[in-house]
Design a protein around this motif. Structure first.
Motif, PDB file in Angstrom:
ATOM      1  N   HIS A 187       0.826  -1.201   0.000  1.00 54.47           N
ATOM      2  CA  HIS A 187       0.000   0.000   0.000  1.00 54.47           C
ATOM      3  C   HIS A 187       0.866   1.259   0.000  1.00 54.47           C
ATOM      4  N   ARG A 242      -2.909   4.312   1.593  1.00 53.01           N
ATOM      5  CA  ARG A 242      -3.843   4.382   0.477  1.00 53.01           C
ATOM      6  C   ARG A 242      -4.496   3.041   0.173  1.00 53.01           C
ATOM      7  N   ILE A 265      -5.893   0.236  -2.197  1.00 55.42           N
ATOM      8  CA  ILE A 265      -5.581  -0.275  -3.531  1.00 55.42           C
ATOM      9  C   ILE A 265      -6.593  -1.318  -4.002  1.00 55.42           C
ATOM     10  N   HIS A 266      -7.454  -1.778  -3.126  1.00 54.50           N
ATOM     11  CA  HIS A 266      -8.508  -2.729  -3.492  1.00 54.50           C
ATOM     12  C   HIS A 266      -9.862  -2.131  -3.137  1.00 54.50           C
TER      13      HIS A 266
END
Length: 289
Positions: free
Chosen positions: A201, A278, A280-281
Protein backbone atom coordinates in the motif's frame (compact mmCIF):
# COMPACT_ATOMS: atom_id res chain seq x y z
CA UNK A 1 -11.25 -69.35 -97.35
CA UNK A 2 -14.30 -67.43 -96.37
CA UNK A 3 -14.43 -69.04 -92.98
CA UNK A 4 -10.76 -68.36 -92.41
CA UNK A 5 -11.18 -64.77 -93.42
CA UNK A 6 -14.08 -64.38 -91.02
CA UNK A 7 -12.01 -65.81 -88.22
CA UNK A 8 -9.27 -63.31 -88.91
CA UNK A 9 -11.76 -60.43 -88.81
CA UNK A 10 -13.16 -61.57 -85.50
CA UNK A 11 -9.68 -61.97 -84.12
CA UNK A 12 -8.80 -58.47 -85.34
CA UNK A 13 -11.88 -57.00 -83.64
CA UNK A 14 -10.75 -58.48 -80.33
CA UNK A 15 -7.34 -56.90 -80.73
CA UNK A 16 -8.98 -53.56 -81.47
CA UNK A 17 -11.04 -53.86 -78.26
CA UNK A 18 -7.94 -54.72 -76.27
CA UNK A 19 -6.10 -51.69 -77.62
CA UNK A 20 -8.86 -49.41 -76.33
CA UNK A 21 -8.53 -50.60 -72.70
CA UNK A 22 -6.13 -47.71 -71.98
CA UNK A 23 -9.12 -45.44 -72.16
CA UNK A 24 -10.33 -46.90 -68.84
CA UNK A 25 -7.20 -45.71 -67.06
CA UNK A 26 -7.39 -42.36 -68.81
CA UNK A 27 -11.05 -41.89 -67.87
CA UNK A 28 -10.35 -42.80 -64.23
CA UNK A 29 -7.48 -40.35 -64.12
CA UNK A 30 -9.60 -37.56 -65.55
CA UNK A 31 -12.36 -38.34 -63.04
CA UNK A 32 -9.96 -38.23 -60.10
CA UNK A 33 -8.41 -34.99 -61.31
CA UNK A 34 -11.84 -33.44 -61.59
CA UNK A 35 -12.70 -34.57 -58.07
CA UNK A 36 -9.39 -33.14 -56.78
CA UNK A 37 -9.98 -29.75 -58.40
CA UNK A 38 -13.54 -29.66 -57.07
CA UNK A 39 -12.25 -30.32 -53.55
CA UNK A 40 -9.59 -27.61 -53.86
CA UNK A 41 -12.11 -25.16 -55.24
CA UNK A 42 -14.64 -25.97 -52.52
CA UNK A 43 -12.27 -25.50 -49.61
CA UNK A 44 -11.00 -22.19 -51.01
CA UNK A 45 -14.30 -20.49 -50.12
CA UNK A 46 -16.54 -22.30 -47.67
CA UNK A 47 -20.26 -21.99 -48.21
CA UNK A 48 -23.24 -24.27 -48.42
CA UNK A 49 -23.58 -24.28 -52.21
CA UNK A 50 -19.97 -25.34 -52.70
CA UNK A 51 -20.35 -28.15 -50.18
CA UNK A 52 -23.39 -29.38 -52.06
CA UNK A 53 -21.42 -29.30 -55.32
CA UNK A 54 -18.61 -31.21 -53.64
CA UNK A 55 -21.05 -33.80 -52.37
CA UNK A 56 -22.49 -34.41 -55.83
CA UNK A 57 -19.04 -34.56 -57.43
CA UNK A 58 -17.79 -37.10 -54.93
CA UNK A 59 -20.88 -39.23 -55.44
CA UNK A 60 -20.36 -39.18 -59.21
CA UNK A 61 -16.64 -39.88 -58.91
CA UNK A 62 -16.97 -42.92 -56.68
CA UNK A 63 -20.23 -44.35 -58.00
CA UNK A 64 -18.52 -46.60 -60.59
CA UNK A 65 -20.20 -44.88 -63.53
CA UNK A 66 -18.06 -43.70 -66.44
CA UNK A 67 -18.41 -40.21 -67.81
CA UNK A 68 -20.91 -39.72 -70.65
CA UNK A 69 -19.52 -41.00 -73.97
CA UNK A 70 -17.48 -43.81 -72.45
CA UNK A 71 -20.10 -46.56 -72.36
CA UNK A 72 -18.64 -48.42 -75.35
CA UNK A 73 -15.25 -48.48 -73.72
CA UNK A 74 -16.79 -49.69 -70.49
CA UNK A 75 -18.59 -52.51 -72.29
CA UNK A 76 -15.57 -53.65 -74.29
CA UNK A 77 -13.10 -53.26 -71.47
CA UNK A 78 -15.24 -54.90 -68.82
CA UNK A 79 -13.74 -57.74 -66.83
CA UNK A 80 -15.14 -60.38 -64.58
CA UNK A 81 -14.49 -58.19 -61.56
CA UNK A 82 -16.94 -55.57 -62.83
CA UNK A 83 -19.82 -57.73 -61.70
CA UNK A 84 -18.74 -57.19 -58.10
CA UNK A 85 -18.44 -53.41 -58.41
CA UNK A 86 -21.34 -51.66 -56.68
CA UNK A 87 -23.45 -49.52 -58.96
CA UNK A 88 -23.39 -46.59 -56.59
CA UNK A 89 -21.78 -45.55 -53.35
CA UNK A 90 -23.80 -43.47 -50.91
CA UNK A 91 -21.69 -40.85 -49.23
CA UNK A 92 -22.67 -39.18 -46.01
CA UNK A 93 -23.79 -35.64 -46.61
CA UNK A 94 -21.09 -33.07 -45.98
CA UNK A 95 -22.39 -30.15 -44.02
CA UNK A 96 -20.35 -27.13 -42.98
CA UNK A 97 -19.73 -26.88 -39.27
CA UNK A 98 -21.12 -23.60 -38.06
CA UNK A 99 -18.68 -22.45 -35.41
CA UNK A 100 -19.42 -18.73 -35.25
CA UNK A 101 -22.30 -19.04 -32.83
CA UNK A 102 -20.66 -21.74 -30.74
CA UNK A 103 -17.41 -19.79 -30.61
CA UNK A 104 -19.27 -16.67 -29.53
CA UNK A 105 -21.08 -18.63 -26.86
CA UNK A 106 -17.87 -20.25 -25.70
CA UNK A 107 -16.04 -16.92 -25.63
CA UNK A 108 -18.94 -15.33 -23.78
CA UNK A 109 -18.95 -18.17 -21.24
CA UNK A 110 -15.19 -17.88 -20.77
CA UNK A 111 -15.42 -14.11 -20.34
CA UNK A 112 -18.22 -14.53 -17.86
CA UNK A 113 -16.26 -17.11 -15.86
CA UNK A 114 -13.13 -14.96 -15.92
CA UNK A 115 -15.13 -11.91 -14.88
CA UNK A 116 -16.78 -13.81 -12.01
CA UNK A 117 -13.41 -15.14 -10.85
CA UNK A 118 -11.89 -11.66 -11.08
CA UNK A 119 -14.80 -10.15 -9.13
CA UNK A 120 -14.51 -12.83 -6.44
CA UNK A 121 -10.76 -12.22 -6.18
CA UNK A 122 -11.26 -8.46 -5.91
CA UNK A 123 -13.88 -8.90 -3.21
CA UNK A 124 -11.56 -11.20 -1.28
CA UNK A 125 -8.70 -8.71 -1.56
CA UNK A 126 -10.95 -5.83 -0.52
CA UNK A 127 -12.11 -7.78 2.54
CA UNK A 128 -8.53 -8.60 3.53
CA UNK A 129 -7.59 -4.94 3.11
CA UNK A 130 -10.51 -3.78 5.26
CA UNK A 131 -9.53 -6.26 7.97
CA UNK A 132 -5.94 -4.98 7.88
CA UNK A 133 -7.03 -1.35 8.13
CA UNK A 134 -9.30 -2.18 11.07
CA UNK A 135 -6.51 -4.03 12.90
CA UNK A 136 -4.01 -1.17 12.47
CA UNK A 137 -6.67 1.30 13.61
CA UNK A 138 -7.37 -0.69 16.80
CA UNK A 139 -3.71 -1.14 17.67
CA UNK A 140 -2.82 2.50 17.08
CA UNK A 141 -5.78 3.76 19.10
CA UNK A 142 -4.81 1.43 21.96
CA UNK A 143 -1.22 2.71 21.85
CA UNK A 144 -2.34 6.36 21.77
CA UNK A 145 -4.70 5.83 24.70
CA UNK A 146 -2.07 4.07 26.81
CA UNK A 147 0.52 6.82 26.17
CA UNK A 148 -1.75 9.82 26.66
CA UNK A 149 -2.07 10.74 22.96
CA UNK A 150 -5.77 9.95 22.58
CA UNK A 151 -6.75 13.61 22.14
CA UNK A 152 -3.99 14.30 19.62
CA UNK A 153 -4.34 11.20 17.42
CA UNK A 154 -7.42 10.26 15.44
CA UNK A 155 -7.62 7.23 13.11
CA UNK A 156 -10.39 6.78 10.54
CA UNK A 157 -11.07 4.51 7.57
CA UNK A 158 -12.18 6.56 4.60
CA UNK A 159 -12.66 6.11 0.87
CA UNK A 160 -9.01 7.00 0.23
CA UNK A 161 -7.76 4.53 2.84
CA UNK A 162 -6.63 4.42 6.46
CA UNK A 163 -6.12 8.00 7.70
CA UNK A 164 -3.96 8.69 10.78
CA UNK A 165 -4.49 12.33 11.79
CA UNK A 166 -1.91 13.70 14.25
CA UNK A 167 -2.20 17.24 15.69
CA UNK A 168 1.12 19.04 15.55
CA UNK A 169 0.87 21.37 18.57
CA UNK A 170 3.04 20.22 21.48
CA UNK A 171 3.38 16.75 19.94
CA UNK A 172 5.09 16.86 16.55
CA UNK A 173 6.29 20.42 15.97
CA UNK A 174 6.67 23.71 17.76
CA UNK A 175 4.75 26.68 16.35
CA UNK A 176 6.09 27.74 12.96
CA UNK A 177 8.76 25.00 12.97
CA UNK A 178 9.36 21.80 10.98
CA UNK A 179 11.72 20.03 13.39
CA UNK A 180 10.27 17.01 15.21
CA UNK A 181 9.95 17.25 18.98
CA UNK A 182 11.21 14.50 21.27
CA UNK A 183 7.65 13.45 22.12
CA UNK A 184 7.04 12.53 18.48
CA UNK A 185 9.60 9.71 18.37
CA UNK A 186 7.55 7.10 20.22
CA UNK A 187 4.28 7.81 18.39
CA UNK A 188 5.80 7.99 14.90
CA UNK A 189 7.90 4.91 15.64
CA UNK A 190 4.75 2.96 16.50
CA UNK A 191 3.04 4.24 13.34
CA UNK A 192 6.06 3.16 11.24
CA UNK A 193 5.96 -0.33 12.77
CA UNK A 194 2.24 -0.75 12.06
CA UNK A 195 2.52 0.55 8.49
CA UNK A 196 5.45 -1.76 7.82
CA UNK A 197 3.41 -4.95 8.16
CA UNK A 198 2.32 -4.26 4.60
CA UNK A 199 4.75 -3.60 1.75
CA UNK A 200 2.28 -2.85 -1.06
CA UNK A 201 0.00 0.00 0.00
CA UNK A 202 1.33 3.47 -0.89
CA UNK A 203 1.54 6.01 1.93
CA UNK A 204 1.06 9.75 1.59
CA UNK A 205 2.07 12.20 4.31
CA UNK A 206 0.12 15.47 4.14
CA UNK A 207 1.00 18.63 6.05
CA UNK A 208 -1.84 21.04 6.93
CA UNK A 209 -1.92 24.42 8.69
CA UNK A 210 -4.46 26.99 9.84
CA UNK A 211 -5.14 30.15 7.86
CA UNK A 212 -2.99 32.48 9.96
CA UNK A 213 -0.30 34.03 7.70
CA UNK A 214 3.34 33.56 8.59
CA UNK A 215 5.37 36.69 9.40
CA UNK A 216 9.08 36.11 9.62
CA UNK A 217 10.87 32.86 10.40
CA UNK A 218 12.39 30.29 8.02
CA UNK A 219 9.21 29.76 6.00
CA UNK A 220 7.70 32.53 3.87
CA UNK A 221 4.19 31.00 3.85
CA UNK A 222 2.06 28.13 5.09
CA UNK A 223 2.78 26.27 1.84
CA UNK A 224 6.46 25.90 2.64
CA UNK A 225 5.73 25.12 6.30
CA UNK A 226 3.19 22.37 5.56
CA UNK A 227 5.42 20.81 2.89
CA UNK A 228 8.49 20.89 5.16
CA UNK A 229 6.57 19.21 7.99
CA UNK A 230 5.33 16.46 5.66
CA UNK A 231 8.86 15.92 4.36
CA UNK A 232 10.23 15.70 7.90
CA UNK A 233 7.75 12.94 8.79
CA UNK A 234 8.59 11.11 5.55
CA UNK A 235 12.29 11.15 6.45
CA UNK A 236 11.47 9.76 9.89
CA UNK A 237 9.44 6.89 8.40
CA UNK A 238 12.21 6.05 5.92
CA UNK A 239 14.71 5.97 8.80
CA UNK A 240 12.40 3.44 10.50
CA UNK A 241 12.41 1.01 7.53
CA UNK A 242 9.31 2.18 5.67
CA UNK A 243 10.07 1.84 1.95
CA UNK A 244 10.82 5.17 0.32
CA UNK A 245 9.09 4.00 -2.87
CA UNK A 246 5.81 3.85 -0.94
CA UNK A 247 5.99 7.39 0.44
CA UNK A 248 4.80 10.76 -0.86
CA UNK A 249 5.07 14.15 0.88
CA UNK A 250 2.34 16.74 0.26
CA UNK A 251 1.84 20.28 1.59
CA UNK A 252 -1.75 21.56 1.64
CA UNK A 253 -1.22 24.76 3.65
CA UNK A 254 -4.69 25.87 4.92
CA UNK A 255 -6.62 24.53 1.91
CA UNK A 256 -8.17 21.45 3.59
CA UNK A 257 -9.42 22.44 7.07
CA UNK A 258 -11.26 19.91 9.23
CA UNK A 259 -12.65 22.61 11.53
CA UNK A 260 -13.40 26.31 11.51
CA UNK A 261 -10.49 28.71 11.64
CA UNK A 262 -12.62 31.22 13.54
CA UNK A 263 -11.80 29.79 16.97
CA UNK A 264 -8.46 28.91 18.52
CA UNK A 265 -9.62 25.32 19.11
CA UNK A 266 -10.64 24.98 15.46
CA UNK A 267 -7.31 26.33 14.24
CA UNK A 268 -5.46 23.90 16.52
CA UNK A 269 -7.32 20.97 14.94
CA UNK A 270 -6.44 22.25 11.49
CA UNK A 271 -2.72 22.28 12.31
CA UNK A 272 -2.07 18.62 11.68
CA UNK A 273 -0.19 15.97 9.72
CA UNK A 274 -2.17 13.19 8.08
CA UNK A 275 -0.54 9.86 7.28
CA UNK A 276 -2.71 8.02 4.75
CA UNK A 277 -2.28 4.35 3.93
CA UNK A 278 -3.84 4.38 0.48
CA UNK A 279 -6.55 1.94 -0.56
CA UNK A 280 -5.58 -0.28 -3.53
CA UNK A 281 -8.51 -2.73 -3.49
CA UNK A 282 -12.09 -1.50 -3.86
CA UNK A 283 -13.34 2.07 -4.00
CA UNK A 284 -16.43 2.12 -1.83
CA UNK A 285 -16.44 4.54 1.06
CA UNK A 286 -15.87 3.05 4.48
CA UNK A 287 -15.90 4.86 7.80
CA UNK A 288 -15.31 4.00 11.38
CA UNK A 289 -15.80 5.99 14.57
Amino acid sequence: MARGHGRRRRHGGAEEGSNERWLLTYADMITLLMALFMVLFSISSVNISKYQTLQKSLKAAFSGNILPGGKAVAQQGATNNSAHTPSSVELQAIEPVKTEGSSSLQNSTMRGSASAASTAAQQSQAQAQAAEFARIKRELEAYAASHGFAKSVQTTIEARGLVIRVLTDSLLFASGQATLSNRADGLLGEIAKLLNVDQTHPISVEGNTDNVPIHGGPFPSNWELSTARASTVVRFLIAHSVGANRLTALGNAEQHPVDSNVTAAGRARNRRVEIVMRRIHGSESESAP
